[in-house]
Design a protein around this motif. Structure first.
Motif, PDB file in Angstrom:
ATOM      1  N   ILE A 265       0.849  -1.084  -0.074  1.00  0.00           N
ATOM      2  CA  ILE A 265      -0.002   0.080   0.207  1.00  0.00           C
ATOM      3  C   ILE A 265       1.098   1.239  -0.025  1.00  0.00           C
ATOM      4  O   ILE A 265       0.083   2.384   0.013  1.00  0.00           O
TER       5      ILE A 265
ATOM      6  N   ASP B  53      -9.712   3.034   2.935  1.00  0.00           N
ATOM      7  CA  ASP B  53      -9.426   2.071   1.607  1.00  0.00           C
ATOM      8  C   ASP B  53      -7.876   1.546   2.083  1.00  0.00           C
ATOM      9  O   ASP B  53      -7.917   0.439   1.724  1.00  0.00           O
ATOM     10  N   ALA B  54      -7.081   2.454   2.437  1.00  0.00           N
ATOM     11  CA  ALA B  54      -5.860   1.967   2.541  1.00  0.00           C
ATOM     12  C   ALA B  54      -5.660   0.908   3.556  1.00  0.00           C
ATOM     13  O   ALA B  54      -4.777  -0.061   3.576  1.00  0.00           O
TER      14      ALA B  54
ATOM     15  N   ARG C 128      -7.034  -2.567   2.472  1.00  0.00           N
ATOM     16  CA  ARG C 128      -5.967  -3.196   1.642  1.00  0.00           C
ATOM     17  C   ARG C 128      -4.823  -3.495   2.302  1.00  0.00           C
ATOM     18  O   ARG C 128      -4.526  -4.658   1.906  1.00  0.00           O
TER      19      ARG C 128
ATOM     20  N   ASP D  32       2.445   2.788  -2.328  1.00  0.00           N
ATOM     21  CA  ASP D  32       2.028   3.843  -3.343  1.00  0.00           C
ATOM     22  C   ASP D  32       0.676   4.709  -2.941  1.00  0.00           C
ATOM     23  O   ASP D  32       0.669   5.796  -3.202  1.00  0.00           O
ATOM     24  N   ASP D  33      -0.314   4.074  -2.179  1.00  0.00           N
ATOM     25  CA  ASP D  33      -1.549   4.582  -1.868  1.00  0.00           C
ATOM     26  C   ASP D  33      -1.340   5.656  -1.063  1.00  0.00           C
ATOM     27  O   ASP D  33      -2.100   6.529  -0.957  1.00  0.00           O
TER      28      ASP D  33
END
Length: 117
Positions: free
Chosen positions: A74, A102-103, A106, A76-77
């Protein structure tokens, strides 16, 4: 009460709310997770292995998925999100700049997949 409940009850309300939110998201993703410990920290445990720990440190809140690969999944997120620091197996943030839901989802899904291999 379990280890996470005990830990949350010891925190000031602002930190408690932020940390409890992350655990709640993790439980939504892995409803079978149980309260336990991982490396001596209060943690959610899945299939006998630590899934996620969230702890207040002196200068930040740390998220520990017990897996550098899960953090990398994650990274990059989170790169453009303000106030987030990443290390090999740790995500650090300030309560005023919480991790995006959301991160977190994930991150938990990545760790769950590792445990279930």
């Amino acid at each position: 009460m379990g280890t996470i409940d005990d830990y949350l009850s010891s925190l000031d309300p602002a930190d408690r709310d932020v940390i409890a939110r992350l655990y709640a998201i993790a439980w939504e993703e892995v409803p079978s997770a149980e309260q336990g410990k991982g490396y001596g920290m209060p943690a959610l445990v899945h299939n006998g292995k630590p899934l996620l720990s969230v702890m207040r440190a002196k200068k930040h809140i740390g998220v520990y998925p017990f897996s550098p690969e899960s953090v990398a999944a994650i990274a990059d997120d989170l790169a453009s999100h303000p106030g987030i620091g990443l290390d090999k197996g740790t995500i650090r943030f300030q309560p005023e700049h919480p991790l995006p839901d959301d991160a977190v989802r994930r991150l938990v899904a990545a760790r769950k997949a590792q445990i279930e291999l």
